[in-house]
Design a protein around this motif. Structure first.
Motif, short mmCIF file in Angstrom:
data_model
loop_
_atom_site.label_atom_id
_atom_site.label_comp_id
_atom_site.label_asym_id
_atom_site.label_seq_id
_atom_site.Cartn_x
_atom_site.Cartn_y
_atom_site.Cartn_z
N GLN A 194 33.17 -60.02 43.97
CA GLN A 194 31.83 -59.44 44.10
C GLN A 194 31.34 -59.45 45.53
N PHE A 195 31.82 -60.42 46.31
CA PHE A 195 31.25 -60.60 47.64
C PHE A 195 32.09 -59.95 48.73
N ASP A 249 33.29 -56.91 50.95
CA ASP A 249 32.69 -55.61 51.32
C ASP A 249 33.41 -54.47 50.65
N GLN A 287 34.94 -54.38 47.84
CA GLN A 287 34.58 -54.27 46.44
C GLN A 287 33.18 -53.68 46.29
N ARG A 288 32.32 -54.06 47.23
CA ARG A 288 30.94 -53.55 47.18
C ARG A 288 30.92 -52.03 47.34
N LEU A 301 32.20 -50.47 44.22
CA LEU A 301 31.18 -50.49 43.17
C LEU A 301 30.13 -49.40 43.42
N LEU A 302 29.79 -49.25 44.68
CA LEU A 302 28.81 -48.21 45.01
C LEU A 302 29.36 -46.84 44.65
N PHE A 343 24.88 -50.03 39.93
CA PHE A 343 25.58 -50.93 40.86
C PHE A 343 25.52 -52.37 40.34
N ARG A 344 24.33 -52.77 39.94
CA ARG A 344 24.17 -54.16 39.46
C ARG A 344 24.93 -54.38 38.16
N ALA A 384 28.49 -54.77 39.05
CA ALA A 384 28.70 -56.02 39.80
C ALA A 384 28.47 -57.25 38.92
N ASP A 424 24.54 -49.49 52.41
CA ASP A 424 25.85 -49.40 51.74
C ASP A 424 26.41 -47.99 51.83
#
Lengths: 195, 156
Positions: A121-122, A124, A126-127, A130-131, A185-186, A189, B53
């Motif tokens: 999850q933490f 970048d 992966q972020r 996810l976005l 997103f949440r 995640a 982002d």
């Protein structure tokens, strides 16, 4: 003079030459905007091959339609209008387009249950992944407005022109798109909506 | 005077505030509100993080020079659709003559066709249904040369 103004001036000069039949000027416009248009179409359509084909088609359409372009309109606004219409046509053809009512609950956009492991999850990467997923699951009308605003830095007036809606609708649709993107997103995640 | 904390800012206002697309009075009102409201300040920060982002998304590239690929496909120089009235209405003369000739020719051909078919005897028009097939092929020499005069009813 900022970058945007510089590009606009160059666009204007080349678009006027291209409109008069100058192929080299048109080639300059293609080279300047091909990656931006491709990036937008790729995120709208989700497949590289289709995005490549449509980028090419959009420029061909732009060449044919150049006599109708008026210098009062920003060239990129006009160009993205062509690309956006082409993308919608293709999405309709694929019957993947999803029309939603204006007051639809954003939570309906969540299509599957997916919770990544905590350690991922933490990161970048992966972020970003996810976005991308959160964007892909947005309804088309929300996805396109968010991409044009966040990636292409279009003003509300330009968005209204490209999407054929008034600025008030731009305001509300963009807010709804952001809220839905955050919710998605949440969800992906594994965060709770209140985090 | 109402407490600015009582009513939260809407997503619409916060989103437009984030994009600097609010008119000055509304912008001042939201600035004052988020300074004192942690919930709305958090929501605004979420919108800002989302934009950040987006900026991190990889820039996709087509990977080749599209201009040289489509150069051969461009159908000649684009020409303006705008009407240039150098000849005024005289410019329409050739098209007008062409249209008149076409219409007159159509009427003439149509007239000949209709008058021709009306003048034909009914038997001729229905000859495709005769016992002799189209093309005039005889069923046999005998029937042509021996029996045909009798069939006509001519008395020798």
């Amino acid at each position: 003079m900022d970058d945007k103004t510089g590009i606009d001036d160059a666009d204007m000069a080349q678009a006027l030459s291209a409109r008069a039949g100058d192929l080299r000027a048109f080639a300059g416009l293609v080279r300047r905007h091909q990656d931006r248009m491709f990036g937008f179409l790729l995120r709208m359509l989700g497949t590289r091959d289709e995005a490549m084909d449509l980028t090419q088609d959009s420029f061909l359409k732009a060449w044919k339609a150049l006599p109708d372009w008026r210098p009062e309109a920003r060239f990129t606004t006009w160009l993205f209008q062509i690309a956006r219409n082409a993308a919608l046509d293709l999405l309709r053809h694929r019957q993947r387009i999803e029309f939603v009512s204006l007051d639809a609950d954003p939570s309906h956009d969540i299509v599957e249950d997916y919770t990544p492991s905590p350690e991922k999850q933490f990161s970048d990467r992966q972020r970003i992944s996810l976005l991308q997923r959160a964007i892909d699951t947005l309804p088309v009308d929300q996805r396109e407005i968010l991409l044009l605003r966040e990636l292409e830095d279009m003003s509300y007036a330009e968005l209204a022109l490209i999407l054929g809606i008034n600025e008030g609708t731009v305001k509300s649709r963009l807010a709804r798109a952001r809220a839905a993107a955050l919710t998605n997103f949440r969800h992906y995640a594994g965060e709770s909506p209140d985090d | 005077m109402t407490d600015p904390h009582e009513v939260h800012a809407t997503d619409i206002d916060l989103s437009a505030y984030h994009d600097a697309e609010l008119p000055a009075p509304a912008r001042l009102r939201i600035t004052a509100h988020i300074a004192a409201c942690p919930l709305c300040a958090k929501r605004l920060a979420d919108f800002a993080a989302l934009s950040a982002d987006f900026a991190q998304l990889p820039k996709d590239s087509l990977g080749f020079d599209l201009a040289s690929v489509i150069a051969g496909q461009l159908p000649g120089p684009a020409r303006s659709h705008r009407w240039t009235p150098t000849l005024g209405w005289l410019g329409l003369l050739p098209a007008g003559i062409g249209a008149t000739v076409s219409i007159a020719l159509g009427i003439a051909i149509g007239g000949v066709l209709f008058s021709g078919s009306a003048a034909l005897p009914r038997e001729t028009a229905m000859s495709v249904f005769d016992s002799i097939p189209p093309g005039g092929l005889c069923l046999g020499l005998d029937s042509c040369y021996a029996e045909y005069p009798n069939k006509t009813g001519v008395i020798k």
